[in-house]
Write a protein that holds these residues in place. Structure first.
Motif, mmCIF file in Angstrom:
data_model
loop_
_atom_site.group_PDB
_atom_site.id
_atom_site.type_symbol
_atom_site.label_atom_id
_atom_site.label_comp_id
_atom_site.label_asym_id
_atom_site.label_seq_id
_atom_site.Cartn_x
_atom_site.Cartn_y
_atom_site.Cartn_z
ATOM 1 N N GLU A 108 0.849 -1.200 0.000
ATOM 2 C CA GLU A 108 0.000 0.000 0.000
ATOM 3 C C GLU A 108 0.882 1.247 0.000
ATOM 4 O OE1 GLU A 108 -3.299 2.464 0.064
ATOM 5 O OE2 GLU A 108 -3.323 0.287 -0.128
ATOM 6 N N GLU A 109 1.845 1.278 0.924
ATOM 7 C CA GLU A 109 2.749 2.418 1.038
ATOM 8 C C GLU A 109 3.689 2.488 -0.169
ATOM 9 O OE1 GLU A 109 3.743 5.798 3.362
ATOM 10 O OE2 GLU A 109 2.238 4.248 3.759
ATOM 11 N N PHE A 110 4.164 1.346 -0.581
ATOM 12 C CA PHE A 110 5.077 1.272 -1.720
ATOM 13 C C PHE A 110 4.387 1.807 -2.976
ATOM 14 C CE2 PHE A 110 9.190 -0.594 -2.744
ATOM 15 C CZ PHE A 110 9.158 -0.665 -4.131
ATOM 16 N N SER A 111 3.149 1.382 -3.205
ATOM 17 C CA SER A 111 2.389 1.829 -4.374
ATOM 18 C C SER A 111 2.118 3.319 -4.309
ATOM 19 C CB SER A 111 1.066 1.059 -4.463
ATOM 20 O OG SER A 111 1.291 -0.322 -4.607
ATOM 21 N N MET A 112 1.681 3.785 -3.143
ATOM 22 C CA MET A 112 1.354 5.194 -2.981
ATOM 23 C C MET A 112 2.571 6.080 -3.254
ATOM 24 S SD MET A 112 -0.033 7.177 0.427
ATOM 25 C CE MET A 112 1.546 7.029 1.274
ATOM 26 N N ARG A 113 3.731 5.672 -2.758
ATOM 27 C CA ARG A 113 4.935 6.478 -2.913
ATOM 28 C C ARG A 113 5.488 6.431 -4.339
ATOM 29 N NH1 ARG A 113 7.490 8.139 1.847
ATOM 30 N NH2 ARG A 113 6.297 7.586 3.712
ATOM 31 N N THR A 114 5.321 5.325 -5.029
ATOM 32 C CA THR A 114 5.815 5.262 -6.405
ATOM 33 C C THR A 114 4.946 6.086 -7.351
ATOM 34 O OG1 THR A 114 4.623 3.188 -6.726
ATOM 35 C CG2 THR A 114 6.959 3.028 -6.209
ATOM 36 N N VAL A 115 3.650 6.106 -7.090
ATOM 37 C CA VAL A 115 2.748 6.909 -7.917
ATOM 38 C C VAL A 115 2.872 8.391 -7.566
ATOM 39 C CG1 VAL A 115 0.319 7.401 -8.438
ATOM 40 C CG2 VAL A 115 1.125 5.031 -8.328
ATOM 41 N N GLY A 116 3.056 8.690 -6.272
ATOM 42 C CA GLY A 116 3.195 10.083 -5.856
ATOM 43 C C GLY A 116 1.858 10.761 -5.641
ATOM 44 N N ARG A 117 1.790 12.044 -5.936
ATOM 45 C CA ARG A 117 0.584 12.836 -5.653
ATOM 46 C C ARG A 117 -0.653 12.313 -6.374
ATOM 47 N NH1 ARG A 117 3.046 19.004 -6.175
ATOM 48 N NH2 ARG A 117 4.552 18.855 -4.441
ATOM 49 N N LYS A 118 -0.474 11.726 -7.522
ATOM 50 C CA LYS A 118 -1.605 11.248 -8.318
ATOM 51 C C LYS A 118 -2.339 10.080 -7.643
ATOM 52 C CE LYS A 118 -1.155 13.554 -12.360
ATOM 53 N NZ LYS A 118 -2.228 14.139 -13.194
ATOM 54 N N TRP A 119 -1.705 9.447 -6.646
ATOM 55 C CA TRP A 119 -2.314 8.302 -5.980
ATOM 56 C C TRP A 119 -3.681 8.646 -5.406
ATOM 57 C CZ3 TRP A 119 -1.840 3.278 -6.047
ATOM 58 C CH2 TRP A 119 -2.313 2.498 -4.982
ATOM 59 N N HIS A 120 -3.836 9.859 -4.922
ATOM 60 C CA HIS A 120 -5.099 10.267 -4.294
ATOM 61 C C HIS A 120 -6.227 10.406 -5.317
ATOM 62 C CE1 HIS A 120 -3.060 10.781 -0.508
ATOM 63 N NE2 HIS A 120 -2.155 11.559 -1.081
ATOM 64 N N SER A 121 -5.869 10.489 -6.603
ATOM 65 C CA SER A 121 -6.910 10.597 -7.636
ATOM 66 C C SER A 121 -7.341 9.224 -8.142
ATOM 67 C CB SER A 121 -6.402 11.439 -8.812
ATOM 68 O OG SER A 121 -5.334 10.786 -9.482
ATOM 69 N N PHE A 122 -6.649 8.164 -7.697
ATOM 70 C CA PHE A 122 -7.032 6.801 -8.074
ATOM 71 C C PHE A 122 -8.274 6.397 -7.283
ATOM 72 C CE2 PHE A 122 -3.147 4.542 -10.018
ATOM 73 C CZ PHE A 122 -2.639 5.722 -10.539
ATOM 74 N N THR A 123 -9.176 5.677 -7.906
ATOM 75 C CA THR A 123 -10.323 5.127 -7.193
ATOM 76 C C THR A 123 -9.850 3.907 -6.398
ATOM 77 O OG1 THR A 123 -10.927 3.581 -8.947
ATOM 78 C CG2 THR A 123 -11.836 5.824 -9.095
ATOM 79 N N PHE A 150 -3.792 -1.501 -9.464
ATOM 80 C CA PHE A 150 -2.406 -1.062 -9.602
ATOM 81 C C PHE A 150 -1.499 -1.919 -8.724
ATOM 82 C CE2 PHE A 150 1.267 1.236 -8.087
ATOM 83 C CZ PHE A 150 1.824 1.709 -9.269
ATOM 84 N N LYS A 151 -1.888 -2.128 -7.470
ATOM 85 C CA LYS A 151 -1.063 -2.934 -6.562
ATOM 86 C C LYS A 151 -0.857 -4.341 -7.102
ATOM 87 C CE LYS A 151 -3.412 -1.910 -2.789
ATOM 88 N NZ LYS A 151 -3.858 -1.960 -1.366
ATOM 89 N N ASP A 152 -1.924 -4.949 -7.630
ATOM 90 C CA ASP A 152 -1.815 -6.299 -8.196
ATOM 91 C C ASP A 152 -0.859 -6.316 -9.383
ATOM 92 O OD1 ASP A 152 -3.560 -7.283 -6.321
ATOM 93 O OD2 ASP A 152 -5.318 -7.243 -7.640
ATOM 94 N N ALA A 153 -0.996 -5.311 -10.268
ATOM 95 C CA ALA A 153 -0.138 -5.242 -11.450
ATOM 96 C C ALA A 153 1.308 -4.952 -11.070
ATOM 97 C CB ALA A 153 -0.652 -4.164 -12.401
ATOM 98 N N PHE A 154 1.494 -4.113 -10.068
ATOM 99 C CA PHE A 154 2.836 -3.748 -9.618
ATOM 100 C C PHE A 154 3.528 -4.952 -8.978
ATOM 101 C CE2 PHE A 154 5.410 -0.436 -7.023
ATOM 102 C CZ PHE A 154 6.450 -0.531 -7.934
ATOM 103 N N ILE A 155 2.792 -5.680 -8.154
ATOM 104 C CA ILE A 155 3.340 -6.889 -7.522
ATOM 105 C C ILE A 155 3.754 -7.889 -8.592
ATOM 106 C CG2 ILE A 155 2.735 -8.930 -6.160
ATOM 107 C CD1 ILE A 155 0.997 -7.074 -4.409
ATOM 108 N N GLU A 156 2.915 -8.032 -9.620
ATOM 109 C CA GLU A 156 3.218 -8.967 -10.700
ATOM 110 C C GLU A 156 4.486 -8.555 -11.441
ATOM 111 O OE1 GLU A 156 2.324 -12.561 -12.440
ATOM 112 O OE2 GLU A 156 1.404 -11.562 -10.735
ATOM 113 N N LEU A 157 4.632 -7.246 -11.688
ATOM 114 C CA LEU A 157 5.827 -6.751 -12.372
ATOM 115 C C LEU A 157 7.080 -6.981 -11.527
ATOM 116 C CD1 LEU A 157 7.248 -5.248 -14.649
ATOM 117 C CD2 LEU A 157 6.648 -3.091 -13.521
ATOM 118 N N LEU A 158 6.996 -6.670 -10.252
ATOM 119 C CA LEU A 158 8.139 -6.885 -9.361
ATOM 120 C C LEU A 158 8.488 -8.365 -9.285
ATOM 121 C CD1 LEU A 158 7.195 -4.466 -6.425
ATOM 122 C CD2 LEU A 158 8.993 -4.121 -8.114
ATOM 123 N N LYS A 159 7.465 -9.185 -9.254
ATOM 124 C CA LYS A 159 7.667 -10.641 -9.152
ATOM 125 C C LYS A 159 8.447 -11.166 -10.353
ATOM 126 C CE LYS A 159 5.014 -14.956 -8.886
ATOM 127 N NZ LYS A 159 3.656 -15.529 -8.798
#
Length: 217
Positions: free
Chosen positions: A78-93, A100-109
């Motif tokens: 949650e924190e990792f995703s929020m910080r990588t996206v930056g200010r725009k994270w608050h505009s995500f639903t 995004f978190k699922d896709a990001f985890i998959e990419l890191l994996k």
């Protein structure tokens, strides 16, 4: 200086010193707890790697599933995703954040787990840590011996509901969060959250296909 003033000053000074001592103790406890949380996770992961057959490991191997669970237990996505996206994270639903978190985890994996086979008993040494002024965040300094060189790796951690979790990793001073944030910032400047998620999914698929090509050679 009157006796009353001296007594008052002494009392205030004692209280101030006591507060400083309590704060110092809180910082020490935070640093100790963060180090212990990281040490436990590293020991658990190292034990799993040492007792697994890594020669023919692939993304669907049971050991990869076990390692993924261990890593997600110490990393705050949650924190990792929020910080990588930056200010725009608050505009995500909420749905976009989850996707995004699922896709990001998959990419890191697929990006990092392909290096699992390179594990050769490398040890991680915890060198110490430092906390912020409030004792809510701790940076744990470590060193990993890789190819006969000691590589500095620092883990930035925070207290998340009473549990110390990693929210950034610095390898030789380079922040993983900052590295991804630079990439995501450019994508979000021109596109939407859904387009960013789609690009992460596409990139993970490309890496997976490239790895499959290498494995078949």
């Amino acid at each position: 200086m009157t006796k009353t003033y001296k007594r008052l000053l002494s009392s205030v000074t004692c209280i101030f010193i006591l507060i400083l001592c309590l704060i110092s103790t809180a910082f020490a406890d935070a640093e100790h707890d963060a180090e212990e949380a990281l040490r436990h996770a590293v020991n658990e992961i190292s034990y799993t790697l040492k007792n697994a057959s890594l020669q023919n490991v692939n993304e669907d191997s049971a050991v990869i599933a076990d390692l993924e669970k261990m890593i997600l237990n110490i990393f705050s996505m949650e924190e990792f995703s929020m910080r990588t996206v930056g200010r725009k994270w608050h505009s995500f639903t909420p749905t976009q954040k989850a996707k995004f978190k699922d896709a990001f985890i998959e990419l890191l994996k697929v990006t990092y787990f392909k290096h699992v086979r390179e594990y050769d008993g490398q040890n991680l040494a915890i060198l110490g840590s430092r906390s912020n002024k409030g004792g809510t965040k701790v940076e744990v300094r470590t060193s990993v011996n890789y190819k006969n060189e000691d590589v500095p790796v620092n883990y930035r951690m925070l207290d998340e509901n009473g549990k110390w979790m990693v929210y950034d990793v610095l390898v030789e001073g380079v922040s993983l969060v900052k590295n991804y944030r630079i990439q995501f910032k450019e994508l979000l400047r021109k596109g939407t959250p859904e387009e960013l998620i789609a690009k992460l999914q596409e990139k993970a698929q490309r890496v997976r296909q490239q790895q499959a090509t290498v494995d078949t050679k």
